[in-house]
Design a protein around this motif. Sequence first.
Motif, PDB file in Angstrom:
ATOM      1  N   VAL A  35       1.902 -34.897 -27.203  1.00  0.00           N
ATOM      2  CA  VAL A  35       2.366 -34.678 -28.641  1.00  0.00           C
ATOM      3  C   VAL A  35       2.065 -33.403 -29.177  1.00  0.00           C
ATOM      4  CG1 VAL A  35       2.172 -35.614 -30.704  1.00  0.00           C
ATOM      5  CG2 VAL A  35       2.651 -37.231 -28.859  1.00  0.00           C
ATOM      6  N   VAL A  36       0.502 -33.007 -29.013  1.00  0.00           N
ATOM      7  CA  VAL A  36       0.081 -31.830 -29.534  1.00  0.00           C
ATOM      8  C   VAL A  36       0.739 -30.607 -28.822  1.00  0.00           C
ATOM      9  CG1 VAL A  36      -2.006 -30.336 -29.557  1.00  0.00           C
ATOM     10  CG2 VAL A  36      -2.113 -32.853 -30.347  1.00  0.00           C
ATOM     11  N   THR A  37       0.997 -30.628 -27.517  1.00  0.00           N
ATOM     12  CA  THR A  37       1.450 -29.672 -26.772  1.00  0.00           C
ATOM     13  C   THR A  37       2.943 -29.422 -26.997  1.00  0.00           C
ATOM     14  OG1 THR A  37      -0.245 -29.988 -24.893  1.00  0.00           O
ATOM     15  CG2 THR A  37       1.971 -28.664 -24.367  1.00  0.00           C
ATOM     16  N   ALA A  38       3.758 -30.500 -27.088  1.00  0.00           N
ATOM     17  CA  ALA A  38       5.081 -30.349 -27.536  1.00  0.00           C
ATOM     18  C   ALA A  38       5.258 -30.112 -28.850  1.00  0.00           C
ATOM     19  CB  ALA A  38       5.621 -31.984 -27.195  1.00  0.00           C
ATOM     20  N   THR A  39       4.273 -30.366 -29.791  1.00  0.00           N
ATOM     21  CA  THR A  39       4.493 -29.959 -31.214  1.00  0.00           C
ATOM     22  C   THR A  39       4.391 -28.482 -31.388  1.00  0.00           C
ATOM     23  OG1 THR A  39       3.662 -31.940 -32.243  1.00  0.00           O
ATOM     24  CG2 THR A  39       3.512 -30.187 -33.538  1.00  0.00           C
ATOM     25  N   LEU A  40       3.363 -27.846 -30.593  1.00  0.00           N
ATOM     26  CA  LEU A  40       3.288 -26.637 -30.696  1.00  0.00           C
ATOM     27  C   LEU A  40       4.393 -25.959 -30.201  1.00  0.00           C
ATOM     28  CD1 LEU A  40      -0.503 -26.323 -29.695  1.00  0.00           C
ATOM     29  CD2 LEU A  40       0.311 -26.024 -31.804  1.00  0.00           C
ATOM     30  N   ALA A  41       4.851 -26.319 -28.938  1.00  0.00           N
ATOM     31  CA  ALA A  41       5.917 -25.640 -28.257  1.00  0.00           C
ATOM     32  C   ALA A  41       7.342 -25.570 -29.305  1.00  0.00           C
ATOM     33  CB  ALA A  41       6.235 -26.145 -26.868  1.00  0.00           C
ATOM     34  N   GLY A  42       7.186 -26.952 -29.776  1.00  0.00           N
ATOM     35  CA  GLY A  42       8.488 -27.182 -30.841  1.00  0.00           C
ATOM     36  C   GLY A  42       8.525 -26.093 -32.075  1.00  0.00           C
ATOM     37  N   LEU A  43       7.106 -25.757 -32.534  1.00  0.00           N
ATOM     38  CA  LEU A  43       7.152 -24.856 -33.750  1.00  0.00           C
ATOM     39  C   LEU A  43       7.557 -23.474 -33.244  1.00  0.00           C
ATOM     40  CD1 LEU A  43       4.057 -26.257 -35.448  1.00  0.00           C
ATOM     41  CD2 LEU A  43       6.550 -26.831 -36.196  1.00  0.00           C
ATOM     42  N   THR A 312      10.857 -34.523 -24.441  1.00  0.00           N
ATOM     43  CA  THR A 312      12.024 -34.202 -24.203  1.00  0.00           C
ATOM     44  C   THR A 312      12.997 -33.274 -24.994  1.00  0.00           C
ATOM     45  OG1 THR A 312      12.135 -36.629 -23.077  1.00  0.00           O
ATOM     46  CG2 THR A 312      14.283 -35.673 -23.366  1.00  0.00           C
ATOM     47  N   ASP A 313      12.758 -33.633 -26.160  1.00  0.00           N
ATOM     48  CA  ASP A 313      13.332 -32.770 -27.195  1.00  0.00           C
ATOM     49  C   ASP A 313      13.321 -31.453 -27.156  1.00  0.00           C
ATOM     50  OD1 ASP A 313      15.189 -32.549 -29.642  1.00  0.00           O
ATOM     51  OD2 ASP A 313      13.605 -32.160 -30.699  1.00  0.00           O
ATOM     52  N   VAL A 314      11.953 -31.115 -27.054  1.00  0.00           N
ATOM     53  CA  VAL A 314      11.364 -29.645 -26.952  1.00  0.00           C
ATOM     54  C   VAL A 314      11.888 -29.033 -25.627  1.00  0.00           C
ATOM     55  CG1 VAL A 314       9.258 -28.382 -26.461  1.00  0.00           C
ATOM     56  CG2 VAL A 314       9.254 -30.121 -28.294  1.00  0.00           C
ATOM     57  N   THR A 315      11.951 -29.851 -24.684  1.00  0.00           N
ATOM     58  CA  THR A 315      12.465 -29.332 -23.211  1.00  0.00           C
ATOM     59  C   THR A 315      13.899 -29.255 -23.458  1.00  0.00           C
ATOM     60  OG1 THR A 315      10.753 -30.827 -22.080  1.00  0.00           O
ATOM     61  CG2 THR A 315      12.675 -29.928 -20.752  1.00  0.00           C
ATOM     62  N   GLY A 316      14.740 -29.847 -24.256  1.00  0.00           N
ATOM     63  CA  GLY A 316      16.132 -29.439 -24.287  1.00  0.00           C
ATOM     64  C   GLY A 316      16.456 -28.082 -25.124  1.00  0.00           C
ATOM     65  N   LYS A 317      15.333 -27.840 -26.026  1.00  0.00           N
ATOM     66  CA  LYS A 317      15.295 -26.568 -26.569  1.00  0.00           C
ATOM     67  C   LYS A 317      15.141 -25.404 -25.702  1.00  0.00           C
ATOM     68  CE  LYS A 317      13.456 -26.500 -30.822  1.00  0.00           C
ATOM     69  NZ  LYS A 317      12.465 -26.748 -31.807  1.00  0.00           N
ATOM     70  N   VAL A 318      14.097 -25.737 -24.919  1.00  0.00           N
ATOM     71  CA  VAL A 318      13.540 -24.345 -23.977  1.00  0.00           C
ATOM     72  C   VAL A 318      14.637 -23.983 -22.831  1.00  0.00           C
ATOM     73  CG1 VAL A 318      11.831 -23.889 -22.621  1.00  0.00           C
ATOM     74  CG2 VAL A 318      11.153 -24.997 -24.849  1.00  0.00           C
ATOM     75  N   ILE A 319      15.171 -25.371 -22.425  1.00  0.00           N
ATOM     76  CA  ILE A 319      15.785 -24.843 -20.788  1.00  0.00           C
ATOM     77  C   ILE A 319      17.209 -24.067 -21.180  1.00  0.00           C
ATOM     78  CG2 ILE A 319      14.847 -26.868 -19.757  1.00  0.00           C
ATOM     79  CD1 ILE A 319      17.185 -28.456 -20.386  1.00  0.00           C
ATOM     80  N   ILE A 320      17.866 -24.126 -22.437  1.00  0.00           N
ATOM     81  CA  ILE A 320      19.046 -23.526 -22.536  1.00  0.00           C
ATOM     82  C   ILE A 320      18.702 -22.336 -23.919  1.00  0.00           C
ATOM     83  CG2 ILE A 320      20.485 -25.282 -21.593  1.00  0.00           C
ATOM     84  CD1 ILE A 320      21.362 -26.038 -24.437  1.00  0.00           C
ATOM     85  N   ALA A 321      17.569 -22.192 -24.272  1.00  0.00           N
ATOM     86  CA  ALA A 321      17.444 -21.323 -24.978  1.00  0.00           C
ATOM     87  C   ALA A 321      18.153 -19.887 -25.103  1.00  0.00           C
ATOM     88  CB  ALA A 321      16.063 -20.903 -25.271  1.00  0.00           C
ATOM     89  N   PRO A 322      18.798 -19.173 -25.930  1.00  0.00           N
ATOM     90  CA  PRO A 322      18.508 -19.674 -27.509  1.00  0.00           C
ATOM     91  C   PRO A 322      19.147 -20.889 -28.055  1.00  0.00           C
ATOM     92  CG  PRO A 322      19.773 -17.654 -27.368  1.00  0.00           C
ATOM     93  CD  PRO A 322      19.543 -18.026 -26.219  1.00  0.00           C
TER      94      PRO A 322
END
Length: 351
Positions: A35-43, A312-322
């Motif tokens: 959760v901490v890792t995903a939160t930082l990545a999501g921010l 999963t939500d953060v991964t979905g943001k990263v794999i097809i960024a922007p």
Amino acid sequence: MSHPVAVPAAAPTRPRPHHRRGRMWAVICGSLAVVVTATLAGLFTGSHPVPPSAVIEAITAFDQTNPDHLIIMRSRLPRIALGLIVGLCLGLAGGLIQALTRNPLADPGILGINAGASLAVCVAIGYAGVTSVSGYVWWAFAGAGVVSVMVYLLGSVSRGAASPARLALAGAAFTMALSSIISMILLSNYSVFEHFRFWAIGSLQGRDVDVLTAVLPFVAVGCVLALLLARPLNALGLGEQSAVGLGVRIGVVRLTTALAVVMLAGAATAAAGPITFVGLAAPHLARRLTGPDNRVLIPAIMAIGPALLVATDVTGKVIIAPAELQTGVATALLGGPIFIALVRSRKAVNL
């Protein structure tokens, strides 16, 4: 001539209570790390990259005139918070409905929750003029609750309390019937379809704090009920006769479990729309790591569910960024293979 003495095979040892609790705490700590890792990545990541210094400033010294601060405080932090709550609700609701029905493939929608919420949102858009996400919440929650009650009543028409098989059949029947009504409404009104499709895909994006605060009371009650149901569900898993012998009131346990599932899954569906696989995968993963004892399984699910959805939500943001992949699509694409691997694993724990 001496003959070899056959040595009986040792009986398989079951994990001791303190070992199971040790596994539970290990799962909780690991989930918190995710959760901490995903939160930082999501921010830090998204359609508009924000530097780490701006993220820290937005949290410690918020400035309404700074666009980066607005993105962090009004969009990304609420999205992560909602993801934690929705993941908690879906995972816990999935674990409860699987324990109640003794079906490892059961998900929260088995009580007609998704279908009821979807029909209520269609009616709200088409006939009540509701167009905001905060307005959908109460309609979706009411629809999920009403249909779930009807499913339970239909499953209880014969003598005795509602059995898991009758609940599953009643839920399937209501889901098919309501899905036909939803399709009829959508096909006859294009404007309803345009608004409904954004909710139906399942997403954490575009939800403000009002949506989160609206469902929090139901989430709190559902979590308390789930923790209180751990021991009765363990007894029910031994069989109805054994449960009765242990003093468990089967009808009360089933009704209370159904109520907790409605509160948890109804709140999650109302806030974020139908999101799949979390309610299936989180209980399976927790059961594999801690075993089937609900006293340690339920706390483990409460940790794994949020971690799974936010990651999963953060991964979905990263794999097809922007660009950004909608949460419902990301869980289907990424969670599906994980769930299949869990089901096919030889170490999977049966109910």
